[in-house]
Scaffold this motif. Structure first.
Motif, mmCIF file in Angstrom:
data_model
loop_
_atom_site.group_PDB
_atom_site.id
_atom_site.type_symbol
_atom_site.label_atom_id
_atom_site.label_comp_id
_atom_site.label_asym_id
_atom_site.label_seq_id
_atom_site.Cartn_x
_atom_site.Cartn_y
_atom_site.Cartn_z
ATOM 1 N N GLY A 1 28.783 23.096 -34.296
ATOM 2 C CA GLY A 1 30.141 23.339 -33.806
ATOM 3 C C GLY A 1 30.254 23.669 -32.337
ATOM 4 N N ALA A 2 29.102 23.682 -31.604
ATOM 5 C CA ALA A 2 29.150 24.041 -30.184
ATOM 6 C C ALA A 2 29.758 22.916 -29.347
ATOM 7 N N LYS A 3 30.324 23.319 -28.196
ATOM 8 C CA LYS A 3 30.700 22.362 -27.154
ATOM 9 C C LYS A 3 29.481 22.240 -26.253
ATOM 10 N N VAL A 4 29.041 21.007 -26.008
ATOM 11 C CA VAL A 4 27.745 20.829 -25.347
ATOM 12 C C VAL A 4 27.892 20.031 -24.055
ATOM 13 N N PHE A 5 27.300 20.566 -22.979
ATOM 14 C CA PHE A 5 27.286 19.890 -21.670
ATOM 15 C C PHE A 5 25.829 19.627 -21.315
ATOM 16 N N VAL A 6 25.477 18.342 -21.077
ATOM 17 C CA VAL A 6 24.077 17.996 -20.796
ATOM 18 C C VAL A 6 23.932 17.451 -19.380
ATOM 19 N N ILE A 7 22.779 17.779 -18.760
ATOM 20 C CA ILE A 7 22.448 17.152 -17.475
ATOM 21 C C ILE A 7 21.043 16.573 -17.529
ATOM 22 N N VAL B 1 22.278 14.766 -12.846
ATOM 23 C CA VAL B 1 21.850 15.807 -11.897
ATOM 24 C C VAL B 1 20.336 15.927 -11.933
ATOM 25 N N ASP B 2 19.724 16.042 -10.765
ATOM 26 C CA ASP B 2 18.311 16.390 -10.687
ATOM 27 C C ASP B 2 18.219 17.907 -10.647
ATOM 28 N N ALA B 3 17.524 18.486 -11.615
ATOM 29 C CA ALA B 3 17.461 19.959 -11.725
ATOM 30 C C ALA B 3 16.785 20.594 -10.516
ATOM 31 N N ARG B 4 16.121 19.785 -9.676
ATOM 32 C CA ARG B 4 15.476 20.336 -8.483
ATOM 33 C C ARG B 4 16.486 20.689 -7.390
ATOM 34 N N SER B 5 17.719 20.202 -7.513
ATOM 35 C CA SER B 5 18.743 20.465 -6.494
ATOM 36 C C SER B 5 19.672 21.590 -6.948
ATOM 37 N N PRO C 1 22.358 22.981 -5.433
ATOM 38 C CA PRO C 1 23.800 22.708 -5.307
ATOM 39 C C PRO C 1 24.316 21.780 -6.414
ATOM 40 N N ASP C 2 23.499 20.808 -6.799
ATOM 41 C CA ASP C 2 23.940 19.878 -7.849
ATOM 42 C C ASP C 2 23.995 20.562 -9.214
ATOM 43 N N VAL C 3 23.001 21.411 -9.485
ATOM 44 C CA VAL C 3 23.019 22.157 -10.755
ATOM 45 C C VAL C 3 24.226 23.097 -10.780
ATOM 46 N N GLU C 4 24.456 23.764 -9.659
ATOM 47 C CA GLU C 4 25.573 24.710 -9.570
ATOM 48 C C GLU C 4 26.911 23.994 -9.827
ATOM 49 N N LYS D 1 3.484 19.331 -6.520
ATOM 50 C CA LYS D 1 4.792 19.919 -6.194
ATOM 51 C C LYS D 1 5.900 19.373 -7.107
ATOM 52 N N SER D 2 5.800 18.089 -7.436
ATOM 53 C CA SER D 2 6.854 17.485 -8.265
ATOM 54 C C SER D 2 6.997 18.221 -9.587
ATOM 55 N N VAL D 3 5.851 18.512 -10.216
ATOM 56 C CA VAL D 3 5.911 19.172 -11.528
ATOM 57 C C VAL D 3 6.330 20.632 -11.387
ATOM 58 N N ILE D 4 5.825 21.299 -10.353
ATOM 59 C CA ILE D 4 6.273 22.686 -10.119
ATOM 60 C C ILE D 4 7.792 22.714 -9.907
ATOM 61 N N ASP D 5 8.285 21.784 -9.122
ATOM 62 C CA ASP D 5 9.719 21.782 -8.802
ATOM 63 C C ASP D 5 10.578 21.436 -10.011
ATOM 64 N N ILE D 6 10.145 20.446 -10.784
ATOM 65 C CA ILE D 6 10.952 20.064 -11.954
ATOM 66 C C ILE D 6 10.966 21.216 -12.969
ATOM 67 N N ASP D 7 9.775 21.695 -13.322
ATOM 68 C CA ASP D 7 9.676 22.670 -14.416
ATOM 69 C C ASP D 7 10.115 24.076 -13.982
ATOM 70 N N LEU D 8 9.533 24.566 -12.882
ATOM 71 C CA LEU D 8 9.733 25.981 -12.533
ATOM 72 C C LEU D 8 10.979 26.191 -11.675
ATOM 73 N N LEU D 9 11.055 25.467 -10.540
ATOM 74 C CA LEU D 9 12.252 25.605 -9.700
ATOM 75 C C LEU D 9 13.492 25.158 -10.480
ATOM 76 N N GLY D 10 13.349 24.088 -11.277
ATOM 77 C CA GLY D 10 14.478 23.607 -12.079
ATOM 78 C C GLY D 10 14.978 24.671 -13.052
ATOM 79 N N THR D 11 14.048 25.392 -13.663
ATOM 80 C CA THR D 11 14.449 26.459 -14.598
ATOM 81 C C THR D 11 15.169 27.572 -13.837
ATOM 82 N N PHE D 12 14.613 27.951 -12.670
ATOM 83 C CA PHE D 12 15.308 28.942 -11.835
ATOM 84 C C PHE D 12 16.728 28.455 -11.519
#
Ligand code: HXC
Ligand code: NAP
Length: 263
Positions: free
Chosen positions: A35-41, A67-71, A73-76, A113-124
């Motif tokens: 029943g959730a409303k879901v927004f995906v990126i 959206v690329d989770a590494r950005s 402003p785009d995530v925001e 760096k790519s994997v650090i940025d996608i996984d860790l920075l993206g989560t932040f």
């Protein structure tokens, strides 16, 4: 007294990164069915569009953004669009990841760096943007981590470092945000059948069998094993659970699945 889990998510708002394929897409489907409303990126506009259609097909209100989770402003901007469309965020899941087998002495600095940025920075980025727009108290944050976070795997130094960072980031957020009534946890899947991750790490039947030999339960998991955990973590049954790394791994790190790793 018998406890009955409440997986009714009617009216709840869920923001999910990396939810357009694999494990996280199934979590999105199960949230929508509840029943959730879901927004995906995610990065691919085609994958976002297909997932939004799928979620609407489940009867959910759904939307998304490429959206690329590494950005940040785009995530925001995506988080703001989600909140404007559906209301404050009740469930936030950061699930995007990058993975390929590569030795630490062979991969380029940009590969690491790519994997650090996608996984860790993206989560932040996802958590940092969402904490401004979430339901306080009450929101549940989930990061998707991996067994590589807690045990060294050969040819996975980038993933081990990134996911170990994710685990520690989750615990720090749990400490800082608990006072606002927010819960922050991670789910660590073991090898999951039919996913991009295991296509990359176990591309042949022989390698797959080598992984299975190291698993306590002698079988890969399935996507619903992980979705069940995500539903529970967002339910009232988990309202005293925070800072936890919930291992749904089939005992992956009890043995040493990394011995199956091949280049
Ligand atoms: C060495 C590699 C490489 C490889 C890419 N690179 N693939 N190096 N071996 N196999 C290098 C590139 O040469 C480049 O470095 C740098 O990495 C960035 O590559 P790009 O293709 O430009 O990056 P990008 O388009 O951002 O793509 C990111 C990616 C890609 C991680 C490389 O594979 C991706 O988009 N993955 C997303 C899907 C995914 O990985 N799903 C699996 C998640 S499963 P140079 O120096 O040349 O510029 C998982 C856990 C499984 O995480 C756990 C199981 C138990
Ligand atoms: P997957 O199908 O490759 O899913 C990855 C998702 O992340 C896709 O939606 C992808 O879509 C998105 N993505 C990738 N890079 C992104 C970026 N920079 N920005 C935004 N979105 C991005 O992977 P999976 O195998 O199901 O794994 C899902 C999660 O579970 C990951 O966190 C992984 O580490 C974890 N995990 C998986 C396993 C396993 O057995 N598969 C085991 C342990 C942990 P786009 O391509 O459109 O960006």
């Amino acid at each position: 007294m018998t406890h009955i889990p409440n997986y009714d998510m009617s009216g709840k708002v869920c923001f999910m990164s990396g939810a357009t394929s694999g494990i996280n897409e199934q979590i999105a489907r199960r949230f929508a069915q509840a029943g959730a409303k879901v927004f995906v990126i995610s990065r691919s506009p085609d994958k976002v569009a297909a997932t939004v259609e799928m979620l609407k097909g489940e009867g959910a209100e759904a939307d998304g953004a490429s959206v690329d989770a590494r950005s940040f402003p785009d995530v925001e901007a995506a988080v703001a669009k989600c909140a404007d469309t559906f209301g404050p965020l009740d469930m936030i899941l950061a699930g995007q990841a990058g993975n390929f087998p590569a030795g630490a002495a062979q991969m380029s600095a940009n590969a690491f760096k790519s994997v650090i940025d996608i996984d860790l920075l993206g989560t932040f980025n996802v958590f940092r943007a969402a904490v401004e727009k979430c339901t306080k108290p009450g929101a549940s944050f989930i990061a998707i981590t991996a067994p590589q976070a807690t045990r060294p795997w050969i040819f996975q130094s980038h993933v081990c470092a990134a996911k170990a960072g994710v685990n520690m980031f989750v615990k720090c957020c749990a400490m800082e945000w608990g006072i606002s009534g927010l819960r922050v946890n991670a789910i660590s899947p073991g090898p999951i059948e039919g996913t991009e991750g295991m296509e990359r790490l176990a591309p042949t039947e022989e390698v797959k069998q080598q992984y299975i030999e190291q698993l306590a339960l002698k079988a890969f998991g399935n996507r619903d094993d992980i979705a069940d955990a995500a539903l529970w973590l967002c339910s009232p049954g988990a309202d005293y659970v925070t800072g936890t790394i919930l291992e749904i791994e089939g005992g992956c790190n009890l043995g040493d699945a990394s011995t199956a790793m091949k280049l």
